[in-house]
Write a protein that holds these residues in place. Structure first.
Motif, PDB file in Angstrom:
ATOM      1  N   ALA B 164      20.119  41.310 -21.447  1.00 22.18           N
ATOM      2  CA  ALA B 164      18.994  40.711 -22.485  1.00 22.18           C
ATOM      3  C   ALA B 164      18.200  41.664 -23.495  1.00 22.18           C
ATOM      4  N   GLN B 165      18.334  43.112 -23.163  1.00 26.90           N
ATOM      5  CA  GLN B 165      17.852  44.209 -24.009  1.00 26.90           C
ATOM      6  C   GLN B 165      19.185  44.822 -24.789  1.00 26.90           C
ATOM      7  N   LEU B 166      20.388  43.919 -24.775  1.00 25.70           N
ATOM      8  CA  LEU B 166      21.337  44.474 -25.704  1.00 25.70           C
ATOM      9  C   LEU B 166      21.108  44.205 -27.115  1.00 25.70           C
ATOM     10  N   PRO B 167      20.903  45.229 -28.406  1.00 25.46           N
ATOM     11  CA  PRO B 167      21.047  45.116 -29.621  1.00 25.46           C
ATOM     12  C   PRO B 167      22.187  43.966 -30.101  1.00 25.46           C
ATOM     13  N   PRO B 168      22.345  43.649 -31.455  1.00 26.65           N
ATOM     14  CA  PRO B 168      23.756  43.426 -31.189  1.00 26.65           C
ATOM     15  C   PRO B 168      24.388  43.538 -30.968  1.00 26.65           C
ATOM     16  N   LEU B 169      25.714  43.317 -30.931  1.00 25.76           N
ATOM     17  CA  LEU B 169      26.710  44.056 -31.314  1.00 25.76           C
ATOM     18  C   LEU B 169      27.735  43.259 -32.375  1.00 25.76           C
ATOM     19  N   PRO B 170      28.827  43.893 -32.242  1.00 26.43           N
ATOM     20  CA  PRO B 170      30.197  43.257 -33.529  1.00 26.43           C
ATOM     21  C   PRO B 170      30.588  42.294 -33.290  1.00 26.43           C
ATOM     22  N   GLU B 171      30.741  41.166 -34.310  1.00 23.38           N
ATOM     23  CA  GLU B 171      31.242  40.062 -34.218  1.00 23.38           C
ATOM     24  C   GLU B 171      32.513  39.989 -33.290  1.00 23.38           C
ATOM     25  N   HIS B 172      33.745  40.356 -33.643  1.00 26.51           N
ATOM     26  CA  HIS B 172      34.509  40.592 -32.305  1.00 26.51           C
ATOM     27  C   HIS B 172      34.558  41.117 -31.680  1.00 26.51           C
ATOM     28  N   CYS B 173      33.339  42.299 -30.753  1.00 31.03           N
ATOM     29  CA  CYS B 173      32.892  42.976 -29.846  1.00 31.03           C
ATOM     30  C   CYS B 173      33.477  42.029 -28.434  1.00 31.03           C
ATOM     31  N   VAL B 174      34.217  42.381 -27.771  1.00 34.14           N
ATOM     32  CA  VAL B 174      33.766  41.634 -25.954  1.00 34.14           C
ATOM     33  C   VAL B 174      32.653  41.894 -25.222  1.00 34.14           C
ATOM     34  N   LEU B 175      32.239  40.571 -24.823  1.00 30.80           N
ATOM     35  CA  LEU B 175      30.701  41.047 -23.480  1.00 30.80           C
ATOM     36  C   LEU B 175      31.204  40.512 -22.980  1.00 30.80           C
ATOM     37  N   ALA B 176      31.070  41.191 -21.408  1.00 26.75           N
ATOM     38  CA  ALA B 176      32.013  41.013 -20.242  1.00 26.75           C
ATOM     39  C   ALA B 176      31.162  41.869 -18.727  1.00 26.75           C
ATOM     40  N   ASP B 177      31.152  41.347 -17.905  1.00 25.73           N
ATOM     41  CA  ASP B 177      30.675  42.003 -16.546  1.00 25.73           C
ATOM     42  C   ASP B 177      31.173  41.784 -15.237  1.00 25.73           C
ATOM     43  N   ILE B 178      31.041  42.648 -14.508  1.00 24.94           N
ATOM     44  CA  ILE B 178      31.896  42.141 -13.222  1.00 24.94           C
ATOM     45  C   ILE B 178      31.259  41.612 -11.775  1.00 24.94           C
ATOM     46  N   THR B 179      30.073  41.608 -12.470  1.00 24.60           N
ATOM     47  CA  THR B 179      28.717  41.378 -11.298  1.00 24.60           C
ATOM     48  C   THR B 179      29.389  39.963 -10.212  1.00 24.60           C
ATOM     49  N   SER B 180      28.949  40.439  -8.905  1.00 26.88           N
ATOM     50  CA  SER B 180      29.898  39.045  -7.959  1.00 26.88           C
ATOM     51  C   SER B 180      29.235  37.802  -7.775  1.00 26.88           C
ATOM     52  N   ILE B 181      28.648  37.970  -8.755  1.00 32.07           N
ATOM     53  CA  ILE B 181      28.116  36.302  -8.433  1.00 32.07           C
ATOM     54  C   ILE B 181      27.803  35.603 -10.765  1.00 32.07           C
ATOM     55  N   LYS B 182      28.598  34.710 -11.123  1.00 32.98           N
ATOM     56  CA  LYS B 182      28.865  34.360 -12.625  1.00 32.98           C
ATOM     57  C   LYS B 182      27.571  32.882 -12.729  1.00 32.98           C
ATOM     58  N   VAL B 183      27.082  32.238 -12.663  1.00 33.95           N
ATOM     59  CA  VAL B 183      26.239  31.656 -13.204  1.00 33.95           C
ATOM     60  C   VAL B 183      25.360  32.132 -13.963  1.00 33.95           C
ATOM     61  N   LYS B 184      24.652  33.023 -13.341  1.00 32.18           N
ATOM     62  CA  LYS B 184      23.274  33.506 -13.869  1.00 32.18           C
ATOM     63  C   LYS B 184      23.918  34.706 -14.839  1.00 32.18           C
ATOM     64  N   PRO B 185      24.965  35.765 -14.760  1.00 33.25           N
ATOM     65  CA  PRO B 185      25.293  36.264 -16.112  1.00 33.25           C
ATOM     66  C   PRO B 185      25.821  36.303 -17.377  1.00 33.25           C
ATOM     67  N   MET B 186      26.791  34.762 -17.048  1.00 38.08           N
ATOM     68  CA  MET B 186      27.038  34.486 -17.897  1.00 38.08           C
ATOM     69  C   MET B 186      26.587  33.233 -18.905  1.00 38.08           C
ATOM     70  N   GLN B 187      25.282  33.308 -18.498  1.00 39.18           N
ATOM     71  CA  GLN B 187      24.355  31.957 -19.344  1.00 39.18           C
ATOM     72  C   GLN B 187      23.712  33.748 -19.707  1.00 39.18           C
ATOM     73  N   ALA B 188      23.519  34.795 -19.451  1.00 35.68           N
ATOM     74  CA  ALA B 188      22.747  35.693 -20.013  1.00 35.68           C
ATOM     75  C   ALA B 188      23.402  36.547 -21.054  1.00 35.68           C
ATOM     76  N   MET B 189      25.401  36.616 -21.298  1.00 40.67           N
ATOM     77  CA  MET B 189      25.892  36.852 -22.128  1.00 40.67           C
ATOM     78  C   MET B 189      25.886  35.929 -23.097  1.00 40.67           C
ATOM     79  N   LEU B 190      26.379  35.163 -22.920  1.00 38.13           N
ATOM     80  CA  LEU B 190      26.148  33.972 -23.747  1.00 38.13           C
ATOM     81  C   LEU B 190      25.347  33.147 -24.833  1.00 38.13           C
ATOM     82  N   ALA B 191      23.669  34.017 -24.240  1.00 38.62           N
ATOM     83  CA  ALA B 191      22.433  33.826 -25.182  1.00 38.62           C
ATOM     84  C   ALA B 191      22.258  35.207 -26.105  1.00 38.62           C
ATOM     85  N   GLN B 192      22.568  36.006 -26.079  1.00 44.11           N
ATOM     86  CA  GLN B 192      22.713  37.490 -26.303  1.00 44.11           C
ATOM     87  C   GLN B 192      24.278  37.575 -27.047  1.00 44.11           C
TER      88      GLN B 192
END
Lengths: 384, 384
Positions: B164-192
């Motif tokens: 949630a603290q991420l600044p705006p990223l380039p449009e083409h930039c891939v945002l990904a995570d390697i957390t061992s749970i997926k629902v919450k981080p996915m929601q956070a990434m899609l929102a940001q």
């Protein structure tokens, strides 16, 4: 087509042919080594030497490791390969190594899985073996007077009753059992027979092809010198013997068998109750969890009666398992209240209790997972 | 000293020399094969072909198995040896196989164990990599605008806050995570972030040397075509990808992580509470129990916080664990009353639930124990 003018695709085909040729040469060497090892077995038999000589194995491995390092090859690679090759050698050498032509052996329960395994080994070594099944007691009458060894290999819950039904045995006859509890069968054997008595607990299942490197727990009953030939035979077959008392054995088995089997059983029962999809769990699993799921699932391919008998044999273990459940309940209550620090503190304490073992276990498991990964051993079922 | 006139002891020495010579020749062949495999890696790189080709591996093994059978050598022996050798090849070929010279990658948590593992792989492949630690957010300001990939590899309990603290990223930039749970981080990434988003869960620890054959779970977020280069890279490194939804992933992890870690934790805590002597348990153990004890003990060599976070991440799993305890309690009560048939009946039911898996798991575990036995892998600690 020379190396210099070949296209990358042609070069790849050339390289693959070269690899295939190397692998064939490797196979020829393994075959040659096998023939040498077989002859080693024959010579050792003539010399009366044991099959498995840890010092020779260590020296051989250390020489090849040094050689590998010198040429920049992984020492672990050559060691792993040679260990696998040597396992094959033990398999071949074993049968020729023991001679029991002068022994008459009655295996009570010789029609069962583990009893049958020992009966077969004894017969291969030349002993006259009588496999006594549930309906053979009358036929056994002629065998008791000439028996050099009577080995009990029957279910736990009938072992002591059957021992009590034994007729008098020859004075020199060894009375032994392979029950997975020791205090009660030892008492029964000592009460029934005045000659040599020894308790055995083979720490392996009947699926094995060989005794090499397998552990057998030995509890002394009476006249140790008179049953040495039996222990010597087991050692010749490659088994590792571990001497302890029946009481210490039974106490340790509370953790080794009862606690483990019971928690594994409940683990499987809970997966069933929750309708967990095993294939999906496998697909979504790390190697370590696939290994853990395998450890649970394998239980249920085995004999329900055997596990029930092992768990029920020592009712005093139920109190220990109640304490286990108390610990579980307490841990879960802390977590439900979100008390993370209580969990991490306990985690550290248990880590201290395990001491150097936990790090060693972690390293061992990584090595094991690597070799399991070679063969996809933990994920072969279904479409994963 | 000829073969015919040698004494058995002399003959044994001759045979041992011959075995040593064979082993040295074998080592030379392995070295030769290694050089061929390295060149295969180079050629494949030129051709843009993947490192791990299951069909080629299967064909190679099947040809050698047939050859072994023809000369009376164990097909399993040559297969096991070749699989071990091929693992070594993957290790060598991997590094040269991927090129990311045109990518700029920020690994948030790149100073951690698993984050560091990925950061290192990316850097080896030529990417410009910025490893962002807890105190580097200011320094990161210049990196965000040119990032092609931002990968989150931080502890579960702070992942969503940091996203949630991420600044705006380039449009083409891939945002990904390697957390061992997926629902919450996915929601956070899609929102940001409005660009491509993908969730990854690598099913392995940072102790690995290579990604070959390792499983990574992939959950799609947005613009799958735009993050294909990342998935392609992981596949080139040999990883096996498994696509599923974040919800299904998290549900399965309740069994895979929470249930397993929690019962393993309590198992260790109970052994400590009962003052069980680990060395004695090892001495008295069958290979399978040594394996099980290893699976418990290894947990405590690892990060307490990580396991606490995994267990606490999904409080809804506590209800599932309560049901587990209920089943345990019920089972124990039946046993305390000596109700053997209730146990064996349930055992059979669970066996039916596991179906073909239980038999497969039993076979797999036997094969695994055999290879562990080669190296005494499960009993190396202490005097056993």
């Amino acid at each position: 087509m020379s190396e210099a003018t070949a296209s990358p695709a042609q070069r790849l085909a050339q390289l693959r042919e070269a690899i295939d040729a190397t692998d064939s040469a490797l196979l020829q060497l393994l075959q040659q080594r096998r023939q040498l090892a077989t002859e080693v077995g024959v010579v050792k038999r003539a010399l009366g030497q044991p099959l498995y000589v840890p010092e020779r194995e260590a020296a051989l491995l250390s020489a090849r490791r040094a050689e590998a390092e010198a040429v920049g090859l992984s020492p672990d690679l050559i060691e792993d390969v040679l260990r696998r090759v040597m396992r094959e050698s033990y398999l071949q050498q074993q049968a020729a190594d023991v001679h029991l032509e002068d022994k008459t052996i009655v295996v009570v329960g010789g029609d069962g899985a583990l009893g049958g395994f020992f009966a077969e080994r004894f017969a291969e070594a030349g002993a006259e073996v009588f496999r006594l099944g549930p309906n053979d007691w009358q036929a056994a009458a002629q065998w008791w007077p000439k028996a050099d060894l009577v080995l009990f290999a029957v279910p736990i819950d009938i072992t002591c009753d059957l021992i009590a039904q034994l007729p008098p045995l020859p004075e020199h006859c060894v009375l032994a059992d392979i029950t997975s509890i020791k205090v009660k069968p030892m008492q029964a054997m000592l009460a029934q027979h005045q000659g040599p008595v020894v308790g055995l607990h083979p720490m392996f299942g009947p699926q094995l092809a060989t005794l090499a490197k397998q552990l057998i727990v030995v509890t002394d009953g009476r006249q140790a010198e008179a049953y040495q030939w039996l222990l010597e035979t087991l050692k010749r077959w490659g088994a590792q013997l571990y001497q302890t008392t029946a009481a210490r054995h039974d106490e340790a088995m509370g953790f080794i068998q009862v606690m483990r089997h019971l928690s594994t059983f409940v683990y499987g029962a809970h997966l069933q109750a929750e309708h967990a999809n095993i294939q999906e769990l496998l697909d979504l699993s790390s190697p370590i969890y696939r290994l853990e799921l395998m450890m649970v699932g394998r239980l249920f391919a085995q004999n329900a009666d055997l596990y029930a008998d092992i768990i029920l044999a020592h009712p005093e273990n139920f109190a220990m398992m109640r304490r286990y459940l108390d610990t579980f309940n307490e841990t879960l209550s802390h977590l439900e209240r979100g008390e993370k620090s209580q969990f991490t503190q306990k985690f550290t304490e248990v880590g201290q209790y395990f001491g150097e073992f936990s790090k060693k276990f972690l390293e061992d498991s990584q090595r094991l997972l690597a070799s399991a990964g070679d063969a996809h051993q933990l994920s072969k079922v279904g479409g994963s």
